[in-house]
Design a protein around this motif. Structure first.
Motif, PDB file in Angstrom:
ATOM      1  N   THR A  32       8.723   6.816   6.780  1.00 50.43           N
ATOM      2  CA  THR A  32       8.979   6.951   5.365  1.00 50.43           C
ATOM      3  C   THR A  32       7.948   6.356   4.323  1.00 50.43           C
ATOM      4  N   TRP A  33       7.340   7.344   3.687  1.00 50.93           N
ATOM      5  CA  TRP A  33       6.153   6.537   2.733  1.00 50.93           C
ATOM      6  C   TRP A  33       6.486   6.644   1.401  1.00 50.93           C
ATOM      7  N   ALA A  34       6.706   5.751   0.769  1.00 53.17           N
ATOM      8  CA  ALA A  34       7.228   5.562  -0.558  1.00 53.17           C
ATOM      9  C   ALA A  34       5.735   5.456  -1.455  1.00 53.17           C
ATOM     10  N   ALA A  35       5.580   6.675  -2.407  1.00 56.16           N
ATOM     11  CA  ALA A  35       4.543   6.298  -3.343  1.00 56.16           C
ATOM     12  C   ALA A  35       4.918   5.672  -4.675  1.00 56.16           C
ATOM     13  N   VAL A  36       4.396   4.764  -4.913  1.00 52.37           N
ATOM     14  CA  VAL A  36       4.546   3.762  -6.059  1.00 52.37           C
ATOM     15  C   VAL A  36       3.259   3.415  -6.851  1.00 52.37           C
ATOM     16  N   ARG A  37       3.608   2.952  -8.032  1.00 52.30           N
ATOM     17  CA  ARG A  37       2.237   2.349  -8.693  1.00 52.30           C
ATOM     18  C   ARG A  37       2.489   0.846  -8.587  1.00 52.30           C
ATOM     19  N   LYS A  38       1.404   0.151  -8.791  1.00 51.34           N
ATOM     20  CA  LYS A  38       1.356  -1.178  -8.763  1.00 51.34           C
ATOM     21  C   LYS A  38       2.149  -1.921  -9.602  1.00 51.34           C
ATOM     22  N   SER A  39       2.752  -1.414 -10.724  1.00 56.06           N
ATOM     23  CA  SER A  39       3.773  -1.797 -11.593  1.00 56.06           C
ATOM     24  C   SER A  39       5.131  -1.346 -11.455  1.00 56.06           C
ATOM     25  N   THR A  40       5.309  -0.704 -10.097  1.00 55.53           N
ATOM     26  CA  THR A  40       6.567  -0.372 -10.036  1.00 55.53           C
ATOM     27  C   THR A  40       7.412  -1.376  -9.425  1.00 55.53           C
ATOM     28  N   ASN A  41       8.712  -1.292 -10.083  1.00 61.03           N
ATOM     29  CA  ASN A  41       9.876  -2.188  -9.730  1.00 61.03           C
ATOM     30  C   ASN A  41      10.270  -2.126  -8.307  1.00 61.03           C
ATOM     31  N   ARG A  42      10.162  -2.765  -7.444  1.00 63.32           N
ATOM     32  CA  ARG A  42      10.481  -2.320  -5.930  1.00 63.32           C
ATOM     33  C   ARG A  42      12.109  -2.972  -5.508  1.00 63.32           C
TER      34      ARG A  42
ATOM     35  N   ARG B 245      11.112  -1.032   6.763  1.00 63.55           N
ATOM     36  CA  ARG B 245      10.546  -0.115   7.262  1.00 63.55           C
ATOM     37  C   ARG B 245       9.737   0.878   6.434  1.00 63.55           C
ATOM     38  N   ILE B 246       9.878   0.683   5.140  1.00 61.94           N
ATOM     39  CA  ILE B 246       9.262   1.440   4.284  1.00 61.94           C
ATOM     40  C   ILE B 246       7.614   1.248   4.187  1.00 61.94           C
ATOM     41  N   LYS B 247       6.858   2.315   4.209  1.00 59.94           N
ATOM     42  CA  LYS B 247       5.596   2.089   4.104  1.00 59.94           C
ATOM     43  C   LYS B 247       5.182   2.444   2.633  1.00 59.94           C
ATOM     44  N   PHE B 248       4.518   1.654   1.818  1.00 54.63           N
ATOM     45  CA  PHE B 248       4.073   2.021   0.563  1.00 54.63           C
ATOM     46  C   PHE B 248       2.774   2.467   0.417  1.00 54.63           C
ATOM     47  N   LEU B 249       2.626   3.421  -0.675  1.00 56.58           N
ATOM     48  CA  LEU B 249       1.132   4.163  -0.693  1.00 56.58           C
ATOM     49  C   LEU B 249       1.142   4.100  -2.187  1.00 56.58           C
ATOM     50  N   GLU B 250       0.092   3.268  -2.856  1.00 52.25           N
ATOM     51  CA  GLU B 250      -0.079   2.956  -4.301  1.00 52.25           C
ATOM     52  C   GLU B 250      -0.967   4.235  -4.718  1.00 52.25           C
ATOM     53  N   LEU B 251      -0.294   4.937  -5.614  1.00 52.64           N
ATOM     54  CA  LEU B 251      -0.994   6.237  -6.216  1.00 52.64           C
ATOM     55  C   LEU B 251      -1.108   6.260  -7.622  1.00 52.64           C
ATOM     56  N   ASP B 252      -2.461   6.344  -8.205  1.00 55.18           N
ATOM     57  CA  ASP B 252      -2.856   6.377  -9.449  1.00 55.18           C
ATOM     58  C   ASP B 252      -2.998   7.849  -9.893  1.00 55.18           C
TER      59      ASP B 252
ATOM     60  N   ARG C  65      -9.015   8.990  -3.278  1.00 53.59           N
ATOM     61  CA  ARG C  65      -9.406   8.104  -2.413  1.00 53.59           C
ATOM     62  C   ARG C  65      -8.100   7.515  -1.646  1.00 53.59           C
ATOM     63  N   SER C  66      -7.243   7.354  -2.454  1.00 55.57           N
ATOM     64  CA  SER C  66      -6.093   6.846  -1.531  1.00 55.57           C
ATOM     65  C   SER C  66      -5.351   7.646  -0.833  1.00 55.57           C
ATOM     66  N   LEU C  67      -5.147   9.064  -1.202  1.00 53.19           N
ATOM     67  CA  LEU C  67      -4.613   9.855  -0.158  1.00 53.19           C
ATOM     68  C   LEU C  67      -5.725  10.196   0.841  1.00 53.19           C
ATOM     69  N   LYS C  68      -6.909  10.447   0.717  1.00 53.77           N
ATOM     70  CA  LYS C  68      -8.004  10.566   1.885  1.00 53.77           C
ATOM     71  C   LYS C  68      -7.789   9.536   2.925  1.00 53.77           C
ATOM     72  N   ASP C  69      -7.876   8.276   2.306  1.00 55.76           N
ATOM     73  CA  ASP C  69      -7.955   7.153   3.411  1.00 55.76           C
ATOM     74  C   ASP C  69      -6.717   7.116   4.191  1.00 55.76           C
ATOM     75  N   THR C  70      -5.470   7.250   3.436  1.00 52.58           N
ATOM     76  CA  THR C  70      -4.340   7.368   4.169  1.00 52.58           C
ATOM     77  C   THR C  70      -4.164   8.413   5.189  1.00 52.58           C
ATOM     78  N   ILE C  71      -4.590   9.396   4.876  1.00 45.64           N
ATOM     79  CA  ILE C  71      -4.401  10.704   5.622  1.00 45.64           C
ATOM     80  C   ILE C  71      -5.346  10.685   6.874  1.00 45.64           C
ATOM     81  N   GLU C  72      -6.421  10.047   6.658  1.00 43.39           N
ATOM     82  CA  GLU C  72      -7.475   9.829   7.801  1.00 43.39           C
ATOM     83  C   GLU C  72      -6.996   8.876   8.800  1.00 43.39           C
TER      84      GLU C  72
END
Length: 336
Positions: free
Chosen positions: A29-39, A46-53, A62-69
């Motif tokens: 499970t990947w949780a897409a959040v912002r840097k300012s997101t209250n977690r 077990r949560i995998k975080f992905l910061e998306l702007d 860049r964020s999606l490309k790097d993570t997918i690669e």
């Protein structure tokens, strides 16, 4: 190998429950959040975080490309990111349509289209319902939103429908409630204080979906495969404001409450004033002209038979059961 799922808007009320249900089912499970997101409600290790702007196309790419690669594409994507109130109505289109478009375009460009892409939309895309015979919305009805919020959601739906062979499913949810939620909580808090406010004197039929039932329905729909259609998601029963009040009263153990019915013209003025104050302070108000059109609507019933047939949609919580669980949580958390 476990299925991989990406959930946008994971830090929000519904998002937290989607993450929880995905983990229960053993998904990576990947949780897409912002840097300012209250977690606060995203604490499982077990949560995998992905910061998306989403406001920066290059950064999003860049964020999606790097993570997918590094990790491969996701099997499922739930686009739960959305805006329900704003001081500038253009923000609705930017977030509810523009951010969805950006994500879909990036997934296609990166050759990372998931098996199913599920969009969390809203019953508001339908606009006013039948307020004479009170017939429920059906899958054959044509959306005619009368709010900027509804228009922005419908525009997102339309963009998905225009994508050839894109594996989407759309959820048009009614009012979602449960632990952590704040708008219905304010109604419960008001009832506890002895006042129950309703809008307009004409009969109004409300519908609800408990957040845990919604999260389970999302995962069931993903596992059923892409449907390329929109579904109404609601408990299969409607309620009047009086019935809602009685359920909350019983759960709170209160005997007496003063019902206050506000004429629509009064509510309209209040909504305009609240919007004006919100613009001055830079803080979007829950009450605004868009919200007035929603409050004014008398019939929120919808036919969920398509969802029942296609992925066995069957909410497990009646409003009474859901309100009981929500109030118990509010008490334990010190909210009530």
């Amino acid at each position: 190998m476990n299925k991989k799922i990406l959930i946008t808007g994971a830090g929000g009320f519904i998002g937290g429950y989607l993450v929880e249900e995905a983990l229960k089912r053993g998904y990576e499970t990947w949780a897409a959040v912002r840097k300012s997101t209250n977690r606060q409600f995203l604490t499982d290790e077990r949560i995998k975080f992905l910061e998306l702007d989403f406001s920066d196309d290059d950064a999003l790419h860049r964020s999606l490309k790097d993570t997918i690669e590094k990790n491969g594409k996701w099997d499922f994507v739930v686009h739960n990111l959305g805006l329900t109130k704003a001081t500038n109505y253009l923000d609705f289109e930017t977030v509810n349509y523009g951010y969805l478009k950006s994500l879909v375009d990036e997934l296609k460009e990166l050759d990372a289209v998931p098996d199913v892409f599920l969009m969390m939309s809203s019953l508001s895309v339908m606009g006013p319902g039948d307020e004479v015979d009170y017939k429920p919305f059906t899958s054959g009805d044509i959306p005619a939103p009368n709010t900027r919020y509804g228009v922005s959601k419908l525009k997102g739906e339309t963009y998905l429908q225009m994508q050839s062979d894109f594996p989407y499913t759309i959820f048009r949810c009614t009012g979602v409630y449960g632990p952590h939620e704040r708008d219905y909580f304010l109604m419960m808090k008001s009832i506890k204080r002895g006042f129950d406010f309703s809008v307009g004197f004409k009969k109004q039929l409300l519908t609800f979906i408990y957040v845990k039932d919604l999260a389970q329905a999302v995962m069931d729909a993903l596992e059923a495969g892409p449907m390329r259609k929109a579904y109404f998601i609601s408990e299969n029963q409607s309620y009047t404001q009086q019935q809602f009040r009685k359920i909350v009263l019983d759960e709170l153990g209160k005997k007496v409450v003063i019902p206050v019915t506000c004429p629509l013209w009064v509510v309209k003025i209040v909504c305009h004033v609240a919007e004006f104050i919100g613009k001055l302070t830079g803080k979007p108000s829950t009450l605004n002209p868009d919200k007035f059109r929603i409050l004014k609507q008398r019939n929120w019933q919808c036919d969920t038979s398509d969802a029942q047939r296609d992925f066995n949609f069957s909410p497990q919580h009646s409003l009474k059961q859901g309100v009981h669980e929500a109030i118990e949580w509010y008490r334990q958390a010190g909210w009530l």
